[in-house]
Design an enzyme around this catalytic site. Structure first.
Site, PDB file in Angstrom:
ATOM      1  CE  LYS A 268      -2.092   2.965   2.326  1.00 45.10           C
ATOM      2  NZ  LYS A 268      -1.977   4.367   1.879  1.00 45.10           N
TER       3      LYS A 268
ATOM      4  CD  GLU B 102      12.344   3.720   8.944  1.00 48.20           C
ATOM      5  OE1 GLU B 102      12.188   4.623   9.805  1.00 48.20           O
ATOM      6  OE2 GLU B 102      12.448   3.941   7.739  1.00 48.20           O
TER       7      GLU B 102
ATOM      8  CD  GLU C   9       9.523  12.171  12.141  1.00 46.44           C
ATOM      9  OE1 GLU C   9       8.414  11.671  12.352  1.00 46.44           O
ATOM     10  OE2 GLU C   9      10.456  11.558  11.603  1.00 46.44           O
TER      11      GLU C   9
HETATM   12  P1  NDP Z   1       1.403   7.967   8.179  1.00 46.08           P
HETATM   13  O1  NDP Z   1       2.100   7.164   9.183  1.00 46.08           O
HETATM   14  O2  NDP Z   1      -0.037   8.264   8.352  1.00 46.08           O
HETATM   15  O3  NDP Z   1       1.564   7.308   6.730  1.00 46.08           O
HETATM   16  C1  NDP Z   1       2.368   6.203   6.402  1.00 46.08           C
HETATM   17  C2  NDP Z   1       1.552   5.155   5.637  1.00 46.08           C
HETATM   18  O4  NDP Z   1       0.588   4.549   6.500  1.00 46.08           O
HETATM   19  C3  NDP Z   1       0.755   5.735   4.476  1.00 46.08           C
HETATM   20  O5  NDP Z   1       0.716   4.794   3.437  1.00 46.08           O
HETATM   21  C4  NDP Z   1      -0.597   5.915   5.110  1.00 46.08           C
HETATM   22  O6  NDP Z   1      -1.622   5.991   4.184  1.00 46.08           O
HETATM   23  C5  NDP Z   1      -0.706   4.656   5.937  1.00 46.08           C
HETATM   24  N1  NDP Z   1      -1.689   4.712   7.025  1.00 46.08           N
HETATM   25  C6  NDP Z   1      -2.282   5.799   7.581  1.00 46.08           C
HETATM   26  N2  NDP Z   1      -3.116   5.423   8.580  1.00 46.08           N
HETATM   27  C7  NDP Z   1      -3.053   4.074   8.660  1.00 46.08           C
HETATM   28  C8  NDP Z   1      -3.662   3.093   9.498  1.00 46.08           C
HETATM   29  N3  NDP Z   1      -4.502   3.427  10.471  1.00 46.08           N
HETATM   30  N4  NDP Z   1      -3.361   1.795   9.324  1.00 46.08           N
HETATM   31  C9  NDP Z   1      -2.484   1.435   8.367  1.00 46.08           C
HETATM   32  N5  NDP Z   1      -1.879   2.311   7.537  1.00 46.08           N
HETATM   33  C10 NDP Z   1      -2.149   3.619   7.678  1.00 46.08           C
HETATM   34  O7  NDP Z   1       2.185   9.312   7.983  1.00 46.08           O
HETATM   35  P2  NDP Z   1       1.571  10.701   7.500  1.00 46.08           P
HETATM   36  O8  NDP Z   1       1.586  10.706   6.048  1.00 46.08           O
HETATM   37  O9  NDP Z   1       0.259  11.011   8.143  1.00 46.08           O
HETATM   38  O10 NDP Z   1       2.630  11.693   8.095  1.00 46.08           O
HETATM   39  C11 NDP Z   1       2.500  12.152   9.442  1.00 46.08           C
HETATM   40  C12 NDP Z   1       3.823  12.310  10.075  1.00 46.08           C
HETATM   41  O11 NDP Z   1       4.466  11.055  10.166  1.00 46.08           O
HETATM   42  C13 NDP Z   1       4.800  13.177   9.310  1.00 46.08           C
HETATM   43  O12 NDP Z   1       4.599  14.510   9.553  1.00 46.08           O
HETATM   44  C14 NDP Z   1       6.095  12.664   9.818  1.00 46.08           C
HETATM   45  O13 NDP Z   1       6.407  13.290  11.021  1.00 46.08           O
HETATM   46  C15 NDP Z   1       5.837  11.193  10.039  1.00 46.08           C
HETATM   47  N6  NDP Z   1       6.305  10.344   8.938  1.00 46.08           N
HETATM   48  C16 NDP Z   1       7.391   9.569   9.132  1.00 46.08           C
HETATM   49  C17 NDP Z   1       7.867   8.803   8.103  1.00 46.08           C
HETATM   50  C18 NDP Z   1       9.063   7.940   8.268  1.00 46.08           C
HETATM   51  O14 NDP Z   1       9.675   7.572   7.273  1.00 46.08           O
HETATM   52  N7  NDP Z   1       9.416   7.552   9.455  1.00 46.08           N
HETATM   53  C19 NDP Z   1       7.258   8.804   6.783  1.00 46.08           C
HETATM   54  C20 NDP Z   1       6.054   9.597   6.703  1.00 46.08           C
HETATM   55  C21 NDP Z   1       5.640  10.340   7.749  1.00 46.08           C
HETATM   56  P3  NDP Z   1      -2.029   7.415   3.567  1.00 46.08           P
HETATM   57  O15 NDP Z   1      -0.846   8.132   3.121  1.00 46.08           O
HETATM   58  O16 NDP Z   1      -2.812   6.955   2.416  1.00 46.08           O
HETATM   59  O17 NDP Z   1      -2.788   8.123   4.633  1.00 46.08           O
END
Ligand code: NDP
Length: 493
Positions: free
Chosen positions: A197, A271, A402
């Protein structure tokens, strides 16, 4: 175009860095109008009947329509992955599996320009990064894991490695194709099949990867891609047909996934976020450190889980270093991601931009001193100027949370002990950087820093052979290297 005000105390006069535009060709990539879900080797319309539009964060223009997968769609994808697992992929001769991975790696290289442009359009990152970092590393991950596919018995002698089954994999928007490679390559090399996904804001390179799989004649159902928002991710995690879950993203969602899987006995790797300390000692090569600091936090607009977002600088050189850093910031070029001269591209989404703005406002309210170089930002799209905060209190939100944007918080220290204490004073533990000319100090620091990766006199270096992962709230499990394979295997029997 609108001028962003120059904020903070005066820095040395800006340098003249006028470049002619150097745009990468946009027309090397042509998106379909609509992308279905990639299930069982075909792009199919979603049972949900729902679609959404993915846009370019640089100008908010629509790029393509993408399917919103429902629980029923996820069921179909998991069933396709199960069938492919049982109908031959898991029992395929490992050397044959390796050939598919090699093919995928080669095709990624051959199509790298097209994929790099697509990545920059959909996600907003500068083309020089997608071209020189994301794509070469994605291909390298497939090459590397292709090499392991028929050597697992040697990697784990006397332990009889076996695949787990169907892996559900959820990836974020900061390195869409690269995170796909980190997930898919080891899973396939170990004989698993996957349902992946991608993030809602960056689905396009994953959907183009579906085409790469078809080009490589990968058996149908070995890789399945379900697009959608967080609810699709949640459906995937809930699905009872999975044998493994791997997630990269926010700590909050990581915790929700862990709760969902509690008691189900499914191996999980997480991660998550980070708030890395980049620690600069007074004996380091200062100009080199400035480059490392800039790379550490402004690379990919700071949308990097292991970004060096907290600069810890030894007090005796703080003033000199900050002066050099501000001067260097004035030369960063912010703008069109497809311009080959661009250093800092667009913020990935409106939501992320709001989050950055909110945290920056909290830093100012807490009394930290802000510096942003004079910088003209495009009117349309999502943009944020490179930012440095000095005079930051250890307890303030900009020092602890973060931000995931181009925002650096500077703190100072006097002794190595104090540097270690401040660096470890975080709920995260993903990465750290140490800048010093003394090898003994590097080793001393590395053994005390609670971080999965410690870079010495460099930052943000990645290699498929090197395991990557966190401590504490940064998650568990490792990706890359021999350690990363272990996450996709069971042993014995
Ligand atoms: P998320 O953790 O929401 O997104 C990561 C992935 O998880 C996306 O594919 C998202 O889908 C999916 N997802 C969201 N909700 C669920 C759920 N309940 N169950 C399973 N999968 C889910 O990150 P965000 O995009 O909301 O970013 C928020 C914050 O997270 C950022 O500001 C940053 O601080 C942090 N972040 C950290 C990352 C890292 O590499 N460690 C990467 C991205 C964000 P969808 O995008 O479709 O909502």
């Amino acid at each position: 175009m609108s001028d962003i005000e120059h904020r903070g105390p005066a820095a040395p006069a800006p340098l003249e860095w006028e470049y002619a535009p150097a745009p990468e060709a946009r027309d090397i990539v042509s998106f379909r109008e609509r992308y279905g879900l990639y299930i069982g080797g075909e792009l199919v319309d979603p049972r949900s009947g729902e679609w959404f539009t993915t846009t370019s964060p640089a100008d908010e223009s629509p790029l393509a329509e993408v399917a919103q997968a429902s629980g029923e769609d996820v069921d179909l994808a998991v069933a396709a992955a199960r069938a492919a697992y049982e109908d031959g992929w898991s029992s395929l001769r490992p050397a044959e599996r390796a050939k598919y991975l090699f093919r995928i790696a080669r095709i990624l290289q051959e199509r790298s320009r097209e994929l790099a442009v697509a990545e920059s359009l959909d996600g907003g990152k500068p083309i020089k990064e997608s071209r020189d970092v994301d794509l070469p590393l994605a291909a390298a991950h497939f090459f590397y894991h292709a090499g392991w596919a028929d050597k697992l018995e040697y990697a784990f002698p006397n332990r009889t490695p076996r695949p787990l089954g169907v892996a559900g994999q959820i990836i974020p928007w900061n390195f869409p194709l690269l995170m796909l490679a980190w997930k898919v390559a080891p899973a396939l090399a170990c004989g698993n099949t996957v349902v992946l996904k991608p993030a809602e804001t960056t689905p396009l390179t994953a959907l183009m990867f579906a085409d790469v799989c078809r080009q490589a004649e990968l058996p149908a159902g070995v890789v399945n891609i379900v697009t959608g928002d967080g609810s699709t991710g949640a459906e995937l995690v809930r699905n009872e047909g999975l044998d493994k879950v791997a997630f990269t993203g926010s700590t909050e969602v990581g915790k929700a996934i862990q709760r969902e899987l509690a008691g189900r006995g499914i191996p999980l790797t997480l991660e998550l976020g980070g708030k890395a300390a980049n620690i600069v000692f007074d004996d380091c090569a200062l100009d080199q450190a400035v480059e490392g600091i800039v790379n550490g936090i402004y690379f990919n607009q700071g949308h990097v889980c292991c970004a060096g977002s907290r600069l810890l600088v030894q007090e005796s050189i703080a003033e000199q270093l900050i002066g050099k850093l501000k001067r260097r910031l004035q030369t960063l070029r912010v703008g069109d991601p497809l311009d080959k001269n661009t250093d800092v591209g667009a913020i990935n989404s409106r939501a992320q931009l709001e989050k950055i703005r909110e945290l920056v406002a909290s830093g100012e309210a807490d009394g930290a001193e802000i510096y942003q170089p004079p910088c003209v930002l495009p009117e349309r799209g999502y943009w944020f100027a490179p930012t440095v905060f000095t005079n930051v209190a250890q307890s303030s939100r900009i020092a602890t949370e973060e931000i995931f944007g181009p925002v650096l918080s500077v703190l100072t220290f006097r002794t190595p002990d104090e540097a270690v204490e401040k660096a470890n004073n975080t709920p995260y533990g993903l990465s750290a950087g140490v800048w010093t000319e003394k090898g003994s100090r590097i080793l001393w620091m590395a053994s005390r820093l609670r971080a999965g990766v410690v870079w010495a006199n460099t930052f943000n270096r990645f290699d498929p052979a090197s395991p990557f992962g966190g401590y504490k709230e940064s998650g568990f499990g490792r990706e890359g290297g021999r350690h990363g394979l272990e996450a996709y295997l069971r042993f014995g029997g």
